[in-house]
Each structure stands twice: as C-alpha cells, then as structure tokens.
Enzyme design. Structure first.
Site, short mmCIF file in Angstrom:
data_model
loop_
_atom_site.label_atom_id
_atom_site.label_comp_id
_atom_site.label_asym_id
_atom_site.label_seq_id
_atom_site.Cartn_x
_atom_site.Cartn_y
_atom_site.Cartn_z
N CYS A 76 22.44 43.00 -15.44
CA CYS A 76 21.70 41.25 -15.84
C CYS A 76 21.16 40.57 -15.69
O CYS A 76 19.91 41.50 -14.76
CB CYS A 76 22.83 40.17 -15.04
SG CYS A 76 24.21 39.94 -14.76
N GLU A 114 27.08 34.18 -14.35
CA GLU A 114 26.33 32.93 -13.61
C GLU A 114 27.44 32.67 -13.25
O GLU A 114 27.14 31.84 -11.65
CB GLU A 114 24.76 33.01 -14.06
CG GLU A 114 24.04 33.77 -13.59
CD GLU A 114 23.34 34.59 -14.91
OE1 GLU A 114 22.78 35.35 -14.76
OE2 GLU A 114 24.29 34.52 -16.21
N ASP A 128 36.50 33.07 3.35
CA ASP A 128 35.64 33.29 4.51
C ASP A 128 36.48 32.52 5.98
O ASP A 128 36.26 32.76 7.12
CB ASP A 128 34.19 33.77 4.47
CG ASP A 128 33.85 33.92 5.90
OD1 ASP A 128 34.71 34.66 6.08
OD2 ASP A 128 32.25 33.41 5.70
#
Length: 158
Positions: A76, A114, A128
C-alpha cells in the site's frame, strides 16, 4: 480489469507505479460487525465496561488504523488522508456492534484499504476491551460498501 496489479510480468510482487495517475478526490466506505453475547452489548451500551468507553476508544483506534495502513499492508502507498469517520451502531439482533468507516483523500490511488483496515482495527479494539467477559465474540461481514474516484470510477456493493 482481469489482471492483478501488484505483480510484474515475471510474477514478482511490486508496488504499483501511480506516478502518472491524475490526483482525484477519492472516497471509500467499509463496514463490518462484531457479534457478542447480550450482556456484552449491554455493557458497551451502558458505558460500564471495566476498561472504559469501548466505542470511544475503538473510534480512535479505527482512525489510527486507517493512518497506519501502509505500514501494515506491504504494497500500500502511504496516503495523506483528508477524512476518516468511524461510526458505530448497536444492533439488538444479532447482538452486535456494526462499524462503518468513511475515508477520503485527494490523490493518485484509492482509500479502500484504509477504510477496511480501520474497520478491522476498530472491531479488534472492541474485542480487546470486552474479552474479559466474552471471549466468543466473532468479527464478521467486513467488506467494501462503496468506492468513488479514480480511473475505475465508482463501485457500490450489491
């Protein structure tokens, strides 16, 4: 387009040369969700998760993920993003948080990676922050919804 652009004639991986491409306004919208137990969704909705404001932290993480995409995805190009908007929707059925990201730039290559990276990083952050109460959460349905700008024009998922 029927060829993979990240390989040369010998089949070697390379970064695509975008030097001759015109700079245009480019937009990408991606989406995904993380499914969880009802109690986990209630913790997020009530703002009572032990680690704090789950969606606020996940929003910042998504923005950071978009900005670091070129460091994570080997071929990228680094982009000067002009906008990254991360939105969440709490879905009572199927007990999930849906994340939608819009990325924008004016440049020579698109912002799809993105937007997709931002969605994944935001969902991983939710995992998380909530894994202490729900290790069985599942991230699913991550996909590009729309892309506008550039030589290939617009794409809208069906």
């Amino acid at each position: 387009m029927n060829t993979l652009t990240h390989f040369d004639a010998q089949g070697q991986a390379h970064m695509v040369d975008i030097g001759a491409k015109a700079a245009t306004h480019r937009i990408a919208i991606a989406q995904g969700r993380i499914e969880m137990q009802r109690a986990t969704l209630d913790l997020i909705a009530g703002g009572t998760a032990k680690k704090g404001d789950v969606l606020g932290i996940a929003r910042v993480a998504g923005i950071m993920g978009a900005k670091k995409t070129s460091e994570l995805i080997p071929l990228c190009h680094p982009l000067a993003l002009t906008k990254v908007a991360v939105e969440f929707e709490l879905l009572p059925e199927p007990c999930a948080v849906q994340c939608t990201v819009r990325t924008e730039t004016t440049g020579q290559t698109g912002v799809e990676m993105e937007a997709l990276t931002a969605v994944q990083v935001a969902l991983l952050t939710i995992y998380d922050m909530c894994k202490a109460v729900d290790k069985g959460m599942v991230m699913t349905g991550v996909r590009l919804l729309e892309k506008h700008g550039g030589k290939s024009g617009s794409f809208v998922a069906g």
